[in-house]
Design an enzyme around this catalytic site. Structure first.
Site, PDB file in Angstrom:
ATOM      1  N   ALA A  66       0.851  -0.996  -0.008  1.00 15.92           N
ATOM      2  CA  ALA A  66      -0.030  -0.015  -0.045  1.00 15.92           C
ATOM      3  C   ALA A  66       1.143   1.189  -0.091  1.00 15.92           C
ATOM      4  O   ALA A  66       2.142   1.053   0.313  1.00 15.92           O
ATOM      5  CB  ALA A  66      -0.947   0.072   1.237  1.00 15.92           C
ATOM      6  N   GLY A 111       0.793  -4.945   0.713  1.00 18.31           N
ATOM      7  CA  GLY A 111      -0.656  -4.981  -0.101  1.00 18.31           C
ATOM      8  C   GLY A 111      -0.197  -5.813  -1.468  1.00 18.31           C
ATOM      9  O   GLY A 111      -1.183  -6.170  -2.045  1.00 18.31           O
ATOM     10  N   GLU A 114      -0.045  -9.604  -0.986  1.00 15.63           N
ATOM     11  CA  GLU A 114      -1.556  -9.767  -0.773  1.00 15.63           C
ATOM     12  C   GLU A 114      -2.313  -9.879  -2.170  1.00 15.63           C
ATOM     13  O   GLU A 114      -3.385 -10.689  -2.221  1.00 15.63           O
ATOM     14  CB  GLU A 114      -2.095  -8.808   0.308  1.00 15.63           C
ATOM     15  CG  GLU A 114      -1.612  -8.963   1.640  1.00 15.63           C
ATOM     16  CD  GLU A 114      -2.051  -7.869   2.505  1.00 15.63           C
ATOM     17  OE1 GLU A 114      -1.514  -6.716   2.082  1.00 15.63           O
ATOM     18  OE2 GLU A 114      -2.456  -8.139   3.765  1.00 15.63           O
ATOM     19  N   GLU A 134       4.609  -5.304   7.333  1.00 16.03           N
ATOM     20  CA  GLU A 134       3.716  -4.282   8.004  1.00 16.03           C
ATOM     21  C   GLU A 134       4.380  -4.131   9.537  1.00 16.03           C
ATOM     22  O   GLU A 134       4.107  -3.057   9.823  1.00 16.03           O
ATOM     23  CB  GLU A 134       2.433  -4.778   7.928  1.00 16.03           C
ATOM     24  CG  GLU A 134       1.738  -4.533   6.625  1.00 16.03           C
ATOM     25  CD  GLU A 134       1.877  -5.782   5.659  1.00 16.03           C
ATOM     26  OE1 GLU A 134       3.006  -6.662   6.041  1.00 16.03           O
ATOM     27  OE2 GLU A 134       1.136  -5.687   4.841  1.00 16.03           O
TER      28      GLU A 134
HETATM   29  N1  CO8 Z   1       4.581   3.382  -0.471  1.00 22.85           N
HETATM   30  C1  CO8 Z   1       5.052   4.456  -1.073  1.00 22.85           C
HETATM   31  N2  CO8 Z   1       6.243   4.608  -1.797  1.00 22.85           N
HETATM   32  C2  CO8 Z   1       6.736   3.703  -1.898  1.00 22.85           C
HETATM   33  C3  CO8 Z   1       6.693   2.383  -1.315  1.00 22.85           C
HETATM   34  C4  CO8 Z   1       5.253   2.164  -0.808  1.00 22.85           C
HETATM   35  N3  CO8 Z   1       4.940   1.189  -0.189  1.00 22.85           N
HETATM   36  N4  CO8 Z   1       7.846   1.379  -1.494  1.00 22.85           N
HETATM   37  C5  CO8 Z   1       8.676   2.099  -2.118  1.00 22.85           C
HETATM   38  N5  CO8 Z   1       8.088   3.442  -2.502  1.00 22.85           N
HETATM   39  C6  CO8 Z   1       8.820   4.522  -3.224  1.00 22.85           C
HETATM   40  C7  CO8 Z   1       9.782   5.154  -2.234  1.00 22.85           C
HETATM   41  O1  CO8 Z   1       9.504   6.004  -1.370  1.00 22.85           O
HETATM   42  C8  CO8 Z   1      10.714   5.917  -3.395  1.00 22.85           C
HETATM   43  O2  CO8 Z   1      10.368   6.829  -4.021  1.00 22.85           O
HETATM   44  P1  CO8 Z   1      11.161   8.403  -3.790  1.00 22.85           P
HETATM   45  O3  CO8 Z   1      12.046   7.995  -4.868  1.00 22.85           O
HETATM   46  O4  CO8 Z   1      10.007   9.549  -4.183  1.00 22.85           O
HETATM   47  O5  CO8 Z   1      11.626   8.545  -2.715  1.00 22.85           O
HETATM   48  C9  CO8 Z   1      10.603   4.834  -4.602  1.00 22.85           C
HETATM   49  O6  CO8 Z   1       9.228   3.962  -4.471  1.00 22.85           O
HETATM   50  C10 CO8 Z   1      11.819   3.781  -4.617  1.00 22.85           C
HETATM   51  O7  CO8 Z   1      11.968   3.067  -3.573  1.00 22.85           O
HETATM   52  P2  CO8 Z   1      13.287   2.969  -2.837  1.00 22.85           P
HETATM   53  O8  CO8 Z   1      13.971   4.080  -3.029  1.00 22.85           O
HETATM   54  O9  CO8 Z   1      12.802   2.645  -1.219  1.00 22.85           O
HETATM   55  O10 CO8 Z   1      13.942   1.693  -3.329  1.00 22.85           O
HETATM   56  P3  CO8 Z   1      14.931   0.526  -2.717  1.00 22.85           P
HETATM   57  O11 CO8 Z   1      15.470  -0.260  -3.743  1.00 22.85           O
HETATM   58  O12 CO8 Z   1      16.001   1.375  -2.055  1.00 22.85           O
HETATM   59  O13 CO8 Z   1      14.138  -0.429  -1.675  1.00 22.85           O
HETATM   60  C11 CO8 Z   1      12.073  -1.332  -1.023  1.00 22.85           C
HETATM   61  C12 CO8 Z   1      12.890  -1.137  -2.246  1.00 22.85           C
HETATM   62  C13 CO8 Z   1      12.824  -2.448  -0.159  1.00 22.85           C
HETATM   63  C14 CO8 Z   1      10.763  -2.263  -1.514  1.00 22.85           C
HETATM   64  C15 CO8 Z   1      11.662  -0.342  -0.076  1.00 22.85           C
HETATM   65  O14 CO8 Z   1      11.300   0.843  -1.116  1.00 22.85           O
HETATM   66  C16 CO8 Z   1      10.617  -0.447   0.808  1.00 22.85           C
HETATM   67  O15 CO8 Z   1      10.858  -1.029   1.879  1.00 22.85           O
HETATM   68  N6  CO8 Z   1       9.361  -0.410   0.417  1.00 22.85           N
HETATM   69  C17 CO8 Z   1       8.254  -0.270   1.280  1.00 22.85           C
HETATM   70  C18 CO8 Z   1       7.586  -1.684   1.391  1.00 22.85           C
HETATM   71  C19 CO8 Z   1       6.569  -1.805   2.498  1.00 22.85           C
HETATM   72  O16 CO8 Z   1       6.700  -1.465   3.908  1.00 22.85           O
HETATM   73  N7  CO8 Z   1       5.552  -2.355   1.977  1.00 22.85           N
HETATM   74  C20 CO8 Z   1       4.279  -2.577   2.988  1.00 22.85           C
HETATM   75  C21 CO8 Z   1       3.338  -1.259   3.054  1.00 22.85           C
HETATM   76  S1  CO8 Z   1       2.079  -1.465   4.041  1.00 22.85           S
HETATM   77  C22 CO8 Z   1       0.981  -2.281   3.293  1.00 22.85           C
HETATM   78  O17 CO8 Z   1       0.988  -2.687   2.241  1.00 22.85           O
HETATM   79  C23 CO8 Z   1      -0.214  -2.401   4.186  1.00 22.85           C
HETATM   80  C24 CO8 Z   1      -1.447  -3.004   3.288  1.00 22.85           C
HETATM   81  C25 CO8 Z   1      -2.800  -2.830   3.944  1.00 22.85           C
HETATM   82  C26 CO8 Z   1      -3.335  -1.422   4.022  1.00 22.85           C
HETATM   83  C27 CO8 Z   1      -4.443  -1.480   4.701  1.00 22.85           C
HETATM   84  C28 CO8 Z   1      -5.209   0.067   4.738  1.00 22.85           C
HETATM   85  C29 CO8 Z   1      -4.519   0.998   5.975  1.00 22.85           C
END
Ligand code: CO8
Length: 259
Positions: A66, A111, A114, A134
């Protein structure tokens, strides 16, 4: 169809849907989730297809979860509504009478993982990585992982992934049953298209009923055996059943019309 974050392309019997936010690793924001909901609950009816493929734009991610940037300032009530809406959307994908295949080349996290799990079949490329991070954000999953991950890979390994947030690579995901197929690099989509080609030779009603019956297994309000027997009865009266049985006797390939 007017969509901002989903791209559509039809190839023979397959409709390819691309999650298109590569700059955010295809993170599923509210708008993208609404578009998935609209497609699977409404616009799907406009397509004559035998399979749907969902992939992420770019090489790096299927979807990194998400959109975390939307979480700031979210009230408890709003978060619950978002979670329920996402769950409903993924149910529509899981229950879709046309089978949906997820093609995962890179990260499928939160997500995103999922979403892949809601699809009846998953193809992973050599760089695919799966995880539920999460708890790093102070949350449990909200789009079904605590249920589907347990169903797919078992309680013990599911708890390990959910509690430690350790990612699994495609080989491990395949061993666990989290992906059905491993594709070579750059052949992920073509493998999924081949699977749709195969599905297109089967009875659409048979396929629809298999999906319905398997979903009944995890529906606490349904008796799966009852649902199966009822589906068997319905199918026995169809042209597809007559054609399938006749083709077997005549030693030829069946031609199903889905009626
Ligand atoms: N949301 C928003 N932006 C994201 C997300 C995300 N989940 N993942 C990556 N991005 C963005 C980064 O912010 C970055 O943007 P910017 O260049 O503007 O800063 C761009 O994508 C590239 O990402 P990274 O620079 O971080 O790339 P890396 O190669 O260094 O890292 C990763 C890749 C490991 C995937 C890292 O981006 C990461 O850890 N992302 C988050 C993963 C995460 O925690 N996902 C779970 C999210 S919570 C969820 O899914 C809950 C679902 C249920 C919701 C229920 C409703 C409330």
């Amino acid at each position: 169809m007017n969509y901002q974050y989903l791209l559509f392309e039809q190839k023979d019997d397959a409709l390819i849907i691309t999650l298109n936010r590569p700059e955010a690793l295809n993170a599923i924001n509210t708008h993208l989730m609404k578009e998935l909901n609209r497609f699977f609950n409404r616009d799907i009816e406009n397509h004559r297809i035998k399979g749907i493929i969902i992939q992420g734009a770019g090489e790096k991610a299927f979807a990194a979860g998400a959109d975390i940037k939307e979480f700031e300032g979210l009230s408890a009530a709003e978060a619950e509504i978002m979670s329920t809406y996402g769950q409903e959307t993924y149910f529509a994908i899981e229950q879709c009478k046309i089978p949906v295949i997820a093609v995962i080349k890179g990260f499928a996290l939160g997500g995103g993982c999922e979403l892949a799990m809601a699809c009846p079949l998953r193809v992973g490329g050599p760089k695919a990585r799966f995880g539920q991070p999460e708890v790093n954000l102070g949350l449990p999953p909200g789009y079904g992982a605590t249920q589907r991950l347990v169903q797919l890979i078992g309680r013990s390994k599911a708890l390990e992934m959910l509690l430690t947030t350790d990612m699994v690579d495609v080989t491990e995901a395949h061993r666990l049953g989290l992906v059905n197929y491993i594709a070579n690099e750059n052949e992920e989509l073509s493998l999924a298209l081949k699977i749709v080609e195969k599905l297109a030779t089967k009875s659409p009603i048979g396929i629809q009923k298999v999906i319905e019956c398997v979903n009944a297994f995890s529906d606490k309000e349904k008796d799966g055996y009852y649902v199966e027997a009822a589906a068997f009865g319905v199918c026995a009266g169809t042209e597809d059943f007559k054609e399938g049985a006749l083709a077997f006797v005549e030693k030829r390939k069946p031609i199903f019309n889905g009626k």
